[in-house]
Design a protein around this motif. Sequence first.
Motif, PDB file in Angstrom:
ATOM      1  N   PRO A  59       0.835  -1.202   0.000  1.00 22.20           N
ATOM      2  CA  PRO A  59       0.000   0.000   0.000  1.00 22.20           C
ATOM      3  C   PRO A  59       0.868   1.250   0.000  1.00 22.20           C
ATOM      4  O   PRO A  59       1.981   1.247   0.518  1.00 22.20           O
ATOM      5  N   THR A  60       0.361   2.303  -0.604  1.00 20.64           N
ATOM      6  CA  THR A  60       1.124   3.549  -0.719  1.00 20.64           C
ATOM      7  C   THR A  60       0.563   4.607   0.220  1.00 20.64           C
ATOM      8  O   THR A  60      -0.633   4.891   0.212  1.00 20.64           O
ATOM      9  N   LYS A  61       1.434   5.163   1.031  1.00 22.66           N
ATOM     10  CA  LYS A  61       1.036   6.243   1.928  1.00 22.66           C
ATOM     11  C   LYS A  61       0.936   7.541   1.126  1.00 22.66           C
ATOM     12  O   LYS A  61       1.686   7.742   0.182  1.00 22.66           O
TER      13      LYS A  61
ATOM     14  N   SER B  38       6.128  18.092   7.722  1.00 22.20           N
ATOM     15  CA  SER B  38       4.908  17.287   7.652  1.00 22.20           C
ATOM     16  C   SER B  38       3.674  18.159   7.424  1.00 22.20           C
ATOM     17  O   SER B  38       2.731  17.744   6.737  1.00 22.20           O
ATOM     18  N   GLU B  39       3.673  19.365   7.974  1.00 20.00           N
ATOM     19  CA  GLU B  39       2.534  20.254   7.756  1.00 20.00           C
ATOM     20  C   GLU B  39       2.415  20.633   6.278  1.00 20.00           C
ATOM     21  O   GLU B  39       1.315  20.679   5.718  1.00 20.00           O
TER      22      GLU B  39
ATOM     23  N   VAL C 205      13.299   7.566   1.875  1.00 13.32           N
ATOM     24  CA  VAL C 205      11.867   7.364   1.687  1.00 13.32           C
ATOM     25  C   VAL C 205      11.669   6.761   0.304  1.00 13.32           C
ATOM     26  O   VAL C 205      12.289   7.211  -0.665  1.00 13.32           O
ATOM     27  N   ASP C 206      10.825   5.721   0.195  1.00 15.07           N
ATOM     28  CA  ASP C 206      10.603   5.118  -1.119  1.00 15.07           C
ATOM     29  C   ASP C 206       9.281   5.584  -1.731  1.00 15.07           C
ATOM     30  O   ASP C 206       8.544   6.380  -1.135  1.00 15.07           O
ATOM     31  N   LYS C 207       8.985   5.092  -2.923  1.00 13.02           N
ATOM     32  CA  LYS C 207       7.821   5.564  -3.669  1.00 13.02           C
ATOM     33  C   LYS C 207       6.503   5.176  -3.019  1.00 13.02           C
ATOM     34  O   LYS C 207       5.450   5.729  -3.365  1.00 13.02           O
ATOM     35  N   TYR C 208       6.550   4.219  -2.095  1.00 13.97           N
ATOM     36  CA  TYR C 208       5.342   3.825  -1.371  1.00 13.97           C
ATOM     37  C   TYR C 208       5.131   4.655  -0.106  1.00 13.97           C
ATOM     38  O   TYR C 208       4.137   4.492   0.591  1.00 13.97           O
ATOM     39  N   GLY C 209       6.093   5.506   0.204  1.00 14.27           N
ATOM     40  CA  GLY C 209       5.995   6.305   1.415  1.00 14.27           C
ATOM     41  C   GLY C 209       6.601   5.644   2.627  1.00 14.27           C
ATOM     42  O   GLY C 209       6.500   6.171   3.739  1.00 14.27           O
TER      43      GLY C 209
ATOM     44  N   ALA D 225      11.062  11.003  11.685  1.00 14.65           N
ATOM     45  CA  ALA D 225      10.288  10.677  10.493  1.00 14.65           C
ATOM     46  C   ALA D 225       8.824  10.532  10.864  1.00 14.65           C
ATOM     47  O   ALA D 225       8.479  10.200  12.002  1.00 14.65           O
ATOM     48  N   THR D 226       7.971  10.764   9.889  1.00 13.70           N
ATOM     49  CA  THR D 226       6.543  10.548  10.071  1.00 13.70           C
ATOM     50  C   THR D 226       5.889  10.383   8.709  1.00 13.70           C
ATOM     51  O   THR D 226       6.515  10.639   7.672  1.00 13.70           O
ATOM     52  N   ASP D 227       4.616   9.940   8.692  1.00  9.96           N
ATOM     53  CA  ASP D 227       3.893   9.779   7.438  1.00  9.96           C
ATOM     54  C   ASP D 227       2.419  10.076   7.631  1.00  9.96           C
ATOM     55  O   ASP D 227       1.966  10.387   8.739  1.00  9.96           O
ATOM     56  N   SER D 228       1.680   9.982   6.536  1.00 10.82           N
ATOM     57  CA  SER D 228       0.262  10.342   6.536  1.00 10.82           C
ATOM     58  C   SER D 228      -0.593   9.398   7.366  1.00 10.82           C
ATOM     59  O   SER D 228      -1.738   9.726   7.690  1.00 10.82           O
ATOM     60  N   GLU D 229      -0.063   8.238   7.717  1.00 10.52           N
ATOM     61  CA  GLU D 229      -0.819   7.275   8.508  1.00 10.52           C
ATOM     62  C   GLU D 229      -0.558   7.408   9.996  1.00 10.52           C
ATOM     63  O   GLU D 229      -1.064   6.619  10.801  1.00 10.52           O
TER      64      GLU D 229
END
Length: 338
Positions: free
Chosen positions: A32-34, A71-72, A307-311, A326-330
């Motif tokens: 899955p992609t973030k 991140s913002e 960071v890769d293409k999947y996030g 680090a952080t992500d959309s999830e």
Amino acid sequence: MNKLTTLLTLSFLLVLTACQPKQETENAAEPPTKEWSIALHGGAGYVSPDMPEDRKQAYMESLEEALAIGSEILANGGSALDAIEKTVNYMEDNELYNAGKGAVFTSEGRNELDAAIMDGSTLNAGAITGVTTVKNPITLARRVMTDSKHVFFSADGAETFADETDVERVDPEYFYTERRYQSLQRAKAEEQESNLIETNEEKEWKYGTVGAVAKDVNGNLAAATSTGGMTNKKYGRVGDVPIIGSGTYANNLVAVSATGWGEKIMLNVSAHTLAAHMEFQEATLQQSMDYLVDEVLEPGDAGFIAVDKYGNFSMKTNTGSMFRAATDSEGNKEIGIW
């Protein structure tokens, strides 16, 4: 003829049936992609876990703030390039780090700054080395990428290019901090190889380069790195940071930023080595990170964020510690030193 036609039809249907589950399996294997993700570093090295609590807190708070800035931007649909530039700007302005304000001194008692940025969606990049009056070198590197037909400007040439832009300029004294100046004095007194990097009285050591990598909601990847180099570095020494493929690299598969012993990072073309391993070995980000840090480089050489293409993000060092976040959309989040 009818029997032959029937057999051919059945064979064709069997082929279609056999292929269908395989296609489903391949799709299922696609991770899955973030929507977006970002990782940053503020230098690798060996810092004792017993460091003073107030200093540890200062680092943790600055990493948190830098992460919040990037991140913002990404959460609001901003580009990976904007996110990493603003993140690195913050760290360049924070004298805790060896980039911009608080950069280490050369053997000649100067602050000479390097930076690079790369757009994974276009494979375009900009880099500068040896600048002494540019407040935020990463911003000038981005202008090299977007406003010139070249990739890399050095020293006086980089300053001349800066004259043609609106990037903020400062007196070289702006970069001075007493802590970095004392590091230079200790290095000069001892003139040992270990003192070519930032050290203190407890013989802790740290490469204070800063960097950021990100994936945005449009699927674009980008990487940025900025540094003052090594304490007591000699006349015109250039490290890995502005060398595209060594300390900084991004394509449509992965974005990488390095921190560590620049010479070792350069000799192994480290950032590109990680990207190439992912592509040609069809490896995951973590597998390629492990390969680079554990097999290609020696203990004590360097640390990396990617960071890769999947996030997915990965942060790893073989030096004992690395200031990182680090952080992500999830909502996955990591901030640490050791």
